[in-house]
Enzyme design. Sequence first.
Site, PDB file in Angstrom:
ATOM      1  N   THR B 210      63.211  -3.834  41.055  1.00  0.00           N
ATOM      2  CA  THR B 210      63.553  -4.773  39.995  1.00  0.00           C
ATOM      3  C   THR B 210      64.612  -5.747  40.501  1.00  0.00           C
ATOM      4  O   THR B 210      65.462  -5.366  41.287  1.00  0.00           O
ATOM      5  CB  THR B 210      64.115  -3.960  38.808  1.00  0.00           C
ATOM      6  OG1 THR B 210      63.072  -3.122  38.321  1.00  0.00           O
ATOM      7  CG2 THR B 210      64.628  -4.844  37.697  1.00  0.00           C
ATOM      8  N   THR B 261      68.941  -1.765  37.194  1.00  0.00           N
ATOM      9  CA  THR B 261      67.747  -1.404  37.947  1.00  0.00           C
ATOM     10  C   THR B 261      67.729   0.110  38.151  1.00  0.00           C
ATOM     11  O   THR B 261      68.765   0.703  38.415  1.00  0.00           O
ATOM     12  CB  THR B 261      67.689  -2.120  39.308  1.00  0.00           C
ATOM     13  OG1 THR B 261      66.601  -1.574  40.066  1.00  0.00           O
ATOM     14  CG2 THR B 261      68.977  -1.917  40.099  1.00  0.00           C
ATOM     15  N   GLY B 262      66.567   0.702  37.991  1.00  0.00           N
ATOM     16  CA  GLY B 262      66.502   2.147  38.193  1.00  0.00           C
ATOM     17  C   GLY B 262      65.430   2.764  37.330  1.00  0.00           C
ATOM     18  O   GLY B 262      64.468   2.094  36.945  1.00  0.00           O
TER      19      GLY B 262
END
Lengths: 344, 344
Positions: B210, B261-262
């Site tokens: 991302t 993000t993740g």
Amino acid sequence: MKNILLRFLNILTVPVLLITLSCSTNQNKNSEFGLVIHGGAGNIIKGSLTPEQEKEYETKLQEALETGYKILIAGGSSIDAVEKVINILEDSPLFNAGKGAVFTANGINELDASIMDGRTLNAGAAARLTHVKNPISLVRKIMDISEHVMLVGEGAEIFAEQNEIKLVDSSYFFTEKRWNDLQKIQIEKKAINKDQANFNSYNPDYKFGTVGCTALDKNGNLAAGTSTGGMTNKKFGRVGDSPIIGAGTYANNNSCAVSATGHGEFFIRGTIAHDISALIEYKGMSLNDAADEVINKKLSSMGGTGGIIAIDKKGNIAMPFNTAGMFRAFVLDDGKFVVKIYKE
Amino acid sequence: MKNILLRFLNILTVPVLLITLSCSTNQNKNSEFGLVIHGGAGNIIKGSLTPEQEKEYETKLQEALETGYKILIAGGSSIDAVEKVINILEDSPLFNAGKGAVFTANGINELDASIMDGRTLNAGAAARLTHVKNPISLVRKIMDISEHVMLVGEGAEIFAEQNEIKLVDSSYFFTEKRWNDLQKIQIEKKAINKDQANFNSYNPDYKFGTVGCTALDKNGNLAAGTSTGGMTNKKFGRVGDSPIIGAGTYANNNSCAVSATGHGEFFIRGTIAHDISALIEYKGMSLNDAADEVINKKLSSMGGTGGIIAIDKKGNIAMPFNTAGMFRAFVLDDGKFVVKIYKE
């Protein structure tokens, strides 16, 4: 004479004070368990409903409360209460959720919902459903057995089908009232040549009807859920705050459980449900003050309209709204059912 | 002898202290404007990328930074910088956004994005896009000219078409690397007979990508944006945190701008981006402490993996992550470009 008057006033003070305390603590005393529900906020002024309509709403809200109360008093979980209470409201054509969902600009019904368990912070959400009879039961299933939180559209319905969530033909959601609402709003829109360019162009007379429930159970666990048909005449796959964790729904055992209703765009921008929780957890505010701050100050100053229901870990409740009315009801461990519609 | 040693140590103390201060304030000095970007967090350990691959990532991150820096130093807005920087990353096949988006279980690409303006709290979001070349430009348009915040699926693409947002054939998103990733993960899944029942079943070796950007401009306005292809092999119309305001993206001039993000499910459940903002605004935490608390304590204790980038109203930045690496870069008003990949 002056002394007699003072003594008279002193005698009066005790019962007056008791009455005042009784009123102000009515919604804020600690309770072992509790349940608060809403059936939407909007321009619901006295006189806009006939006595028969008032009765219909009150009866259905009462029925929903009773369903949840039975679960909670028997030691059931807040998450079960939230699902079952919302099922009642979804199955009624009175509210803009499930059976009574409003129509999109394309003349179909697209339903959104979310649920959150304050004990685990697990959550489930779904948007743009067209065949799920009870969206709150689908999002409960997503929360319970899926590795995901949010499923959208046909994919969500494939998941529903694979997991024994009841699907119905889209005609199930047809109600004459909602269909007429769509025709009316489309004529109004044409008349004022309304474009998409302005938040303020939103019609303040629009009546919302999203449903929601927050609950505290005897084990001290909080839960919240919200279910909606969204906004009449919505276009472009619009999704509001109801399926957005942190906006329309939030629950956290460290603070409170919240379900929102209103002009969803503002609730997303304000991350309303999580903001109330954060004010309690990080600023030490009471539920009442936090809910008032977010709805009557922040949301209002943004130009947003609507309300929330909430319950905290001590069984305090709040039901602020900045519209003329909000279908709302609650019951605490005293077993007293309270149902309200208009601003007081 | 002991005295001489002590005097020697005293002489040493001053420059050592200066070096230490210089290191610790490097990312936390006040700056008139600034830009922080990410290209995804994941199991990026030293040795997993060839020197040539490292160079490719670094060059692209540097190019994105330069694009944003030029806008900000010329007095442009943070929201413009966020959009244009993310356009660069979306157009690169290196990242899981735009051109480099991963494939769903059905072998297509579904893109999500969101953007938020910290000055007005306006926001735009979109999910399940299949033909929009630059999702961040679509959500910017939704924010700027629509009465809505979130549009999903085909409806969002009709809005895009009506508003001159570039659409492409879905074959534009095909990249061999992402296609191979899908084949690999589907074989792995079969091998371990993985079901949908457990959050912990999530493969920790999965590499995210991302992209996101947060910026502070010379007028003191904050903005944040995030764009993604989601999770390889995603099913059932799964939507992660990237298009969720308050989870993957949040900006508020009172506190900070955040892009995440993740493993998106955990970021939604934790309302990560808004939580960092709330800790700053309501608890008086520094950006660094708030970001550390949310990523390294709360997210980690939930079992979630990933990271965030953030900048506050004073130009302090934070880039915490609990994975082995995160593609990240920043530039402040000193014009020094810093690009990093691995944990230090």
